[in-house]
Motif scaffolding. Structure first.
Motif, PDB file in Angstrom:
ATOM      1  N   TYR A 148      -8.528  26.306  12.374  1.00 12.87           N
ATOM      2  CA  TYR A 148      -8.762  25.471  11.605  1.00 12.87           C
ATOM      3  C   TYR A 148      -8.660  24.480  11.820  1.00 12.87           C
ATOM      4  O   TYR A 148      -9.174  23.677  12.256  1.00 12.87           O
ATOM      5  CB  TYR A 148      -8.646  25.292   9.710  1.00 12.87           C
ATOM      6  CG  TYR A 148      -9.489  24.492   9.404  1.00 12.87           C
ATOM      7  CD1 TYR A 148     -11.126  24.132   9.372  1.00 12.87           C
ATOM      8  CD2 TYR A 148      -8.690  23.020   9.122  1.00 12.87           C
ATOM      9  CE1 TYR A 148     -11.965  23.144   8.647  1.00 12.87           C
ATOM     10  CE2 TYR A 148      -9.849  22.191   8.261  1.00 12.87           C
ATOM     11  CZ  TYR A 148     -10.549  22.382   7.912  1.00 12.87           C
ATOM     12  OH  TYR A 148     -10.830  20.929   7.826  1.00 12.87           O
ATOM     13  N   ILE A 149      -7.164  24.175  12.632  1.00  8.00           N
ATOM     14  CA  ILE A 149      -6.628  23.030  13.122  1.00  8.00           C
ATOM     15  C   ILE A 149      -7.755  22.941  14.889  1.00  8.00           C
ATOM     16  O   ILE A 149      -7.707  21.502  14.761  1.00  8.00           O
ATOM     17  CB  ILE A 149      -6.065  22.951  12.888  1.00  8.00           C
ATOM     18  CG1 ILE A 149      -4.049  22.661  12.337  1.00  8.00           C
ATOM     19  CG2 ILE A 149      -4.731  21.933  14.204  1.00  8.00           C
ATOM     20  CD1 ILE A 149      -3.174  23.573  12.104  1.00  8.00           C
ATOM     21  N   SER A 163      -0.495  11.151   9.121  1.00  7.80           N
ATOM     22  CA  SER A 163       0.568  10.710   9.159  1.00  7.80           C
ATOM     23  C   SER A 163       1.687  11.411  10.576  1.00  7.80           C
ATOM     24  O   SER A 163       2.352  11.318  11.031  1.00  7.80           O
ATOM     25  CB  SER A 163       1.257   9.524   8.062  1.00  7.80           C
ATOM     26  OG  SER A 163       1.888  10.665   7.499  1.00  7.80           O
ATOM     27  N   SER A 164       1.880  12.930   9.881  1.00  8.47           N
ATOM     28  CA  SER A 164       2.752  13.803  10.149  1.00  8.47           C
ATOM     29  C   SER A 164       2.533  15.522  10.053  1.00  8.47           C
ATOM     30  O   SER A 164       1.694  15.511   9.507  1.00  8.47           O
ATOM     31  CB  SER A 164       3.876  13.570   9.635  1.00  8.47           C
ATOM     32  OG  SER A 164       4.071  14.056   8.188  1.00  8.47           O
ATOM     33  N   TRP A 165       2.635  15.747  11.069  1.00 10.24           N
ATOM     34  CA  TRP A 165       2.574  17.141  10.506  1.00 10.24           C
ATOM     35  C   TRP A 165       2.766  18.635   9.955  1.00 10.24           C
ATOM     36  O   TRP A 165       1.790  18.681   8.591  1.00 10.24           O
ATOM     37  CB  TRP A 165       3.565  18.316  12.096  1.00 10.24           C
ATOM     38  CG  TRP A 165       3.161  20.005  11.982  1.00 10.24           C
ATOM     39  CD1 TRP A 165       3.802  20.483  10.748  1.00 10.24           C
ATOM     40  CD2 TRP A 165       2.055  20.525  12.273  1.00 10.24           C
ATOM     41  NE1 TRP A 165       3.392  21.740  11.787  1.00 10.24           N
ATOM     42  CE2 TRP A 165       2.503  21.357  12.144  1.00 10.24           C
ATOM     43  CE3 TRP A 165       0.832  20.265  13.812  1.00 10.24           C
ATOM     44  CZ2 TRP A 165       1.503  22.985  13.467  1.00 10.24           C
ATOM     45  CZ3 TRP A 165       0.201  20.895  14.613  1.00 10.24           C
ATOM     46  CH2 TRP A 165       0.547  21.940  13.790  1.00 10.24           C
ATOM     47  N   VAL A 208       0.194  19.793   7.242  1.00  2.79           N
ATOM     48  CA  VAL A 208      -0.302  21.280   6.543  1.00  2.79           C
ATOM     49  C   VAL A 208       0.022  21.058   5.499  1.00  2.79           C
ATOM     50  O   VAL A 208      -0.500  21.822   4.906  1.00  2.79           O
ATOM     51  CB  VAL A 208       0.878  21.678   7.231  1.00  2.79           C
ATOM     52  CG1 VAL A 208       1.882  23.181   6.581  1.00  2.79           C
ATOM     53  CG2 VAL A 208       1.362  22.170   8.843  1.00  2.79           C
ATOM     54  N   GLN A 209       0.502  20.125   4.462  1.00  2.00           N
ATOM     55  CA  GLN A 209       0.872  20.321   3.262  1.00  2.00           C
ATOM     56  C   GLN A 209      -1.126  20.581   2.795  1.00  2.00           C
ATOM     57  O   GLN A 209      -1.358  20.680   1.413  1.00  2.00           O
ATOM     58  CB  GLN A 209       1.520  19.437   2.630  1.00  2.00           C
ATOM     59  CG  GLN A 209       2.897  19.252   3.031  1.00  2.00           C
ATOM     60  CD  GLN A 209       4.110  18.104   2.390  1.00  2.00           C
ATOM     61  OE1 GLN A 209       2.856  17.256   1.842  1.00  2.00           O
ATOM     62  NE2 GLN A 209       4.793  18.468   2.071  1.00  2.00           N
ATOM     63  N   GLU A 210      -1.677  19.720   2.954  1.00  4.68           N
ATOM     64  CA  GLU A 210      -3.612  18.620   2.928  1.00  4.68           C
ATOM     65  C   GLU A 210      -4.133  20.356   3.220  1.00  4.68           C
ATOM     66  O   GLU A 210      -4.805  21.131   2.003  1.00  4.68           O
ATOM     67  CB  GLU A 210      -3.964  17.752   3.513  1.00  4.68           C
ATOM     68  CG  GLU A 210      -5.354  17.671   3.266  1.00  4.68           C
ATOM     69  CD  GLU A 210      -5.866  16.156   3.460  1.00  4.68           C
ATOM     70  OE1 GLU A 210      -6.835  16.600   4.006  1.00  4.68           O
ATOM     71  OE2 GLU A 210      -5.244  15.327   3.796  1.00  4.68           O
ATOM     72  N   LEU A 211      -3.500  20.828   4.013  1.00  7.23           N
ATOM     73  CA  LEU A 211      -4.128  22.384   4.049  1.00  7.23           C
ATOM     74  C   LEU A 211      -4.256  23.406   2.989  1.00  7.23           C
ATOM     75  O   LEU A 211      -5.457  23.947   2.917  1.00  7.23           O
ATOM     76  CB  LEU A 211      -4.248  23.026   5.747  1.00  7.23           C
ATOM     77  CG  LEU A 211      -4.166  21.929   6.748  1.00  7.23           C
ATOM     78  CD1 LEU A 211      -3.568  23.009   8.218  1.00  7.23           C
ATOM     79  CD2 LEU A 211      -5.947  22.609   6.607  1.00  7.23           C
ATOM     80  N   ARG A 212      -2.646  23.079   2.894  1.00  8.72           N
ATOM     81  CA  ARG A 212      -2.687  24.218   1.791  1.00  8.72           C
ATOM     82  C   ARG A 212      -3.024  23.996  -0.082  1.00  8.72           C
ATOM     83  O   ARG A 212      -3.406  24.458  -0.751  1.00  8.72           O
ATOM     84  CB  ARG A 212      -0.921  24.070   1.686  1.00  8.72           C
ATOM     85  CG  ARG A 212      -0.025  25.252   2.294  1.00  8.72           C
ATOM     86  CD  ARG A 212       1.171  25.368   2.724  1.00  8.72           C
ATOM     87  NE  ARG A 212       1.581  25.554   3.303  1.00  8.72           N
ATOM     88  CZ  ARG A 212       3.240  25.474   4.321  1.00  8.72           C
ATOM     89  NH1 ARG A 212       4.151  25.075   3.503  1.00  8.72           N
ATOM     90  NH2 ARG A 212       3.279  26.274   5.228  1.00  8.72           N
ATOM     91  N   GLU A 213      -3.255  22.966  -0.198  1.00 11.89           N
ATOM     92  CA  GLU A 213      -3.562  22.470  -1.021  1.00 11.89           C
ATOM     93  C   GLU A 213      -4.993  22.369  -1.390  1.00 11.89           C
ATOM     94  O   GLU A 213      -5.858  23.113  -1.947  1.00 11.89           O
ATOM     95  CB  GLU A 213      -3.620  20.207  -1.063  1.00 11.89           C
ATOM     96  CG  GLU A 213      -2.073  20.457  -1.608  1.00 11.89           C
ATOM     97  CD  GLU A 213      -1.842  18.452  -1.284  1.00 11.89           C
ATOM     98  OE1 GLU A 213      -3.060  17.532  -1.354  1.00 11.89           O
ATOM     99  OE2 GLU A 213      -0.950  18.038  -1.875  1.00 11.89           O
ATOM    100  N   HIS A 214      -5.687  22.459   0.043  1.00 11.88           N
ATOM    101  CA  HIS A 214      -7.547  22.498   0.163  1.00 11.88           C
ATOM    102  C   HIS A 214      -7.576  24.212  -0.084  1.00 11.88           C
ATOM    103  O   HIS A 214      -8.714  24.497  -0.342  1.00 11.88           O
ATOM    104  CB  HIS A 214      -8.350  22.224   1.340  1.00 11.88           C
ATOM    105  CG  HIS A 214      -8.252  20.717   1.047  1.00 11.88           C
ATOM    106  ND1 HIS A 214      -9.490  19.891   0.180  1.00 11.88           N
ATOM    107  CD2 HIS A 214      -7.352  19.487   1.079  1.00 11.88           C
ATOM    108  CE1 HIS A 214      -8.708  18.644   0.229  1.00 11.88           C
ATOM    109  NE2 HIS A 214      -7.523  18.828   1.491  1.00 11.88           N
ATOM    110  N   ALA A 215      -6.523  24.822   0.097  1.00 16.87           N
ATOM    111  CA  ALA A 215      -6.962  26.412   0.227  1.00 16.87           C
ATOM    112  C   ALA A 215      -6.864  27.362  -0.692  1.00 16.87           C
ATOM    113  O   ALA A 215      -6.985  27.916  -1.641  1.00 16.87           O
ATOM    114  CB  ALA A 215      -5.810  27.115   1.475  1.00 16.87           C
TER     115      ALA A 215
END
Length: 105
Positions: free
Chosen positions: A41-42, A91-93, A97-104
């Motif tokens: 996805y990235i 703002s950071s990696w 990643v945290q946003e990716l996890r929230e959407h998943a």
């Protein structure tokens, strides 16, 4: 002056703080890890932004293979992770990643 021993409540508060610090430390380490699917996805998002693995490699001074390993979740590089996050507007990696996890979820 005498040393006054801490109260039970103070001791419990110190223990809670230590536990919270350890959990935060573990979370910050774990949050950097991405799955293969998140990496895909990235890569897709980078492509949509007009950026390739070769572009990232050139800007960071790393090899294209190093970029591919980071984007597949097999290794870490602060330079690569920071540039990828910046290119995607984060703002950071870790934030990315945290946003990716929230959407998943």
């Amino acid at each position: 002056m005498k040393n006054i021993p801490p109260t039970n409540e103070q001791i419990h508060e110190m223990i809670r703080q230590k536990i919270a610090e350890k959990q935060e430390k573990l979370f910050s380490r774990a949050s950097k890890k991405i799955t293969y699917e998140q990496g895909l996805y990235i890569k897709y998002r980078l492509k949509c932004a007009g950026c390739t693995s070769t572009d990232i490699a050139t800007e960071t001074g790393c090899s294209k293979q190093a970029v591919q390993k980071v984007l597949s979740g097999k290794s870490h590089s602060q330079r690569i992770e920071h540039l990828v996050a910046t290119k995607l507007g984060y703002s950071s990696w870790n934030a990315m990643v945290q946003e990716l996890r929230e959407h998943a979820a």
